[in-house]
Design an enzyme around this catalytic site. Structure first.
Site, mmCIF file in Angstrom:
data_model
loop_
_atom_site.group_PDB
_atom_site.id
_atom_site.type_symbol
_atom_site.label_atom_id
_atom_site.label_comp_id
_atom_site.label_asym_id
_atom_site.label_seq_id
_atom_site.Cartn_x
_atom_site.Cartn_y
_atom_site.Cartn_z
ATOM 1 N N THR A 266 11.650 18.288 81.513
ATOM 2 C CA THR A 266 10.270 18.594 81.142
ATOM 3 C C THR A 266 10.111 20.100 80.931
ATOM 4 O OG1 THR A 266 9.786 16.939 82.820
ATOM 5 C CG2 THR A 266 7.905 18.034 81.824
ATOM 6 N N PHE A 267 10.777 20.865 81.782
ATOM 7 C CA PHE A 267 10.546 22.304 81.781
ATOM 8 C C PHE A 267 11.658 23.103 81.125
ATOM 9 C CE2 PHE A 267 8.760 20.525 85.757
ATOM 10 C CZ PHE A 267 7.417 20.771 85.510
ATOM 11 N N SER A 268 12.774 22.480 80.859
ATOM 12 C CA SER A 268 13.936 23.294 80.492
ATOM 13 C C SER A 268 14.923 22.534 79.620
ATOM 14 C CB SER A 268 14.661 23.723 81.767
ATOM 15 O OG SER A 268 15.183 22.556 82.384
ATOM 16 N N VAL B 50 19.197 22.300 79.340
ATOM 17 C CA VAL B 50 20.417 22.671 80.078
ATOM 18 C C VAL B 50 21.579 22.662 79.093
ATOM 19 C CG1 VAL B 50 21.920 22.090 82.018
ATOM 20 C CG2 VAL B 50 19.463 21.625 82.168
ATOM 21 N N ASP C 96 11.140 15.634 93.911
ATOM 22 C CA ASP C 96 11.436 15.014 92.619
ATOM 23 C C ASP C 96 12.809 14.345 92.652
ATOM 24 O OD1 ASP C 96 11.056 14.242 89.998
ATOM 25 O OD2 ASP C 96 11.544 16.191 89.131
ATOM 26 N N ILE D 120 23.496 20.019 77.166
ATOM 27 C CA ILE D 120 23.945 18.840 77.929
ATOM 28 C C ILE D 120 22.794 18.097 78.597
ATOM 29 C CG2 ILE D 120 26.330 19.562 78.343
ATOM 30 C CD1 ILE D 120 25.425 20.715 81.026
ATOM 31 N N GLY D 121 21.595 18.632 78.534
ATOM 32 C CA GLY D 121 20.482 17.917 79.154
ATOM 33 C C GLY D 121 19.138 18.531 78.788
#
Ligand SMILES: Nc1ncnc2c1ncn2[C@@H]1O[C@H](COP(=O)(O)OP(=O)(O)OP(=O)(O)O)[C@@H](O)[C@H]1O
Length: 346
Positions: A13-15, A17, A133, A9-10
């Site tokens: 930059t780091f992950s 989801v 952020d 679903i998303g």
């Protein structure tokens, strides 16, 4: 907990989801659907930081996404770090706005969302942290209308300065939301979150970023505009006087003179509760003469009048029925939660 990964679903930059469903949900300890934020070894530090911060912030603030636990898995031979979060079924404000094709949200909705984000920020700051952020992609919309701050991967204790060996600019988060002190002195405190909130409010209302920035131009030119000189982000002219005043308190170059989340929560732009449950028979007419001049310092707050409601007057700026139907037909999720403009159909 045993669980099954669902659709993605998303992406960040780091992950990545995705949805997650618990398979042995004895006693209903977990929701039937969760979001799981997963990172390989490259994103592990950011995910660990997020878990650490969320644990300290706790689960008792309605303005923050709740953490439901963590886990490690091996997928395609790679160790994955997983963080379970409550699932925001309406996605982020960024994706919501994208569906409106450059249009912004009605001011009444912006006010409500801003109030929710401010309550989250107040909690983060009271616990001694800065989010670092804040942006529309990190503000999530829930099915019940709740709006919460997410993504604590870059959050840090306020006042903790990351020294740079070469004295350069450290970019935490998105340049478009960076505060002048972050650009000039690498300072990322609670004040920088308030600046970023102002940028988010402009974007929510106008559908455009607070800084005009041509695609393809070098981001250093933007950083120079933010850090040097008197230029401020664009405050939309069609925003109410209260809204413009609210933004002028966020966009103060000197972080020491910028308003705090606590102070902004008392600003009339957000102090009026426009929640659906409160609409019926409540007087929402603002006593404009009395609240028009915003306090110049925290000591002047007591003279402000909390706005009250009246079902007739405040909602005429919302779209006409034809426009609302057009919004539906366009496939976007309209926000009709605040209106007195319903048509009775028999
Ligand atoms: N709890 C959630 N429910 C629904 N969607 C989510 C949830 N958490 C994250 N997302 C979606 O995934 C996207 C990426 O998540 P997130 O911002 O937390 O990842 P990230 O790797 O830290 O990204 P970045 O640092 O680049 O912003 C979000 O913009 C949002 O669309």
């Amino acid at each position: 907990m045993e669980w099954v990964r669902g659709e993605t679903i998303g992406h960040g930059t780091f992950s990545t989801v995705s949805l997650a469903t618990p398979t042995n949900n004895a006693y209903g300890a977990f929701p039937q659907v969760m979001a799981v934020k997963s990172a390989d070894s490259h994103g592990a530090a950011s995910l660990a930081n997020e878990k650490w911060v969320l644990d300290i912030l706790g689960n008792d603030c309605d303005g923050l996404v709740r953490c439901l636990g963590e886990d490690r898995t091996v997928e395609n031979g790679e160790e994955m770090h997983n963080l379970f979060l409550e699932y925001a079924s309406r996605g982020s404000l960024a994706s919501h706005l994208k569906k409106l094709n450059g249009e912004g949200l009605p001011e009444s909705t912006v006010r409500r969302h801003t109030g929710s984000v401010l309550r989250g920020l107040r909690h983060i700051h009271a616990k001694g942290f800065a989010h670092c952020d804040l942006k529309l992609g990190n503000i999530l919309l829930f099915g019940d209308g709740a709006v919460k701050i997410a993504d604590f991967g870059l959050a840090k204790r306020a006042g903790e300065v990351t020294a740079l060996m070469d004295g350069g600019v450290q970019i935490r988060g998105t340049p478009l939301y960076m505060a002048p002190e972050s650009v000039n002195d690498n300072e990322y405190g609670s004040e920088a979150d308030v600046w970023a909130l102002g940028c988010a409010v402009v974007e929510m209302f106008s559908g455009k970023t607070a800084w005009s920035f041509k695609e393809g131009s070098h981001f250093m030119s933007l950083l120079i505009r933010i850090g040097v000189g008197d230029e401020l982000p664009r405050i939309p002219e069609d925003l109410s006087e209260q809204g413009r005043d609210f933004l002028s308190k966020c966009f103060v170059k000197d972080p020491k003179k910028r308003w705090t989340a606590e102070m902004l929560l008392n600003h009339p732009f957000v102090a009026v509760d426009l929640d659906q449950d409160d609409l019926e028979g409540v007087d929402i007419q603002l006593k404009t003469e009395e609240v028009f001049a915003s306090p110049r310092c925290p000591f002047e707050f007591s003279s402000w009048v909390s706005a009250s409601c009246d079902s007739g007057t405040q909602y005429h700026t919302l779209e006409a029925p034809e426009e609302r139907v057009a919004t539906l037909a366009a496939g976007s999720i309209p926000d009709w939660s605040v209106t007195n403009n319903w048509v009775t159909v028999r």
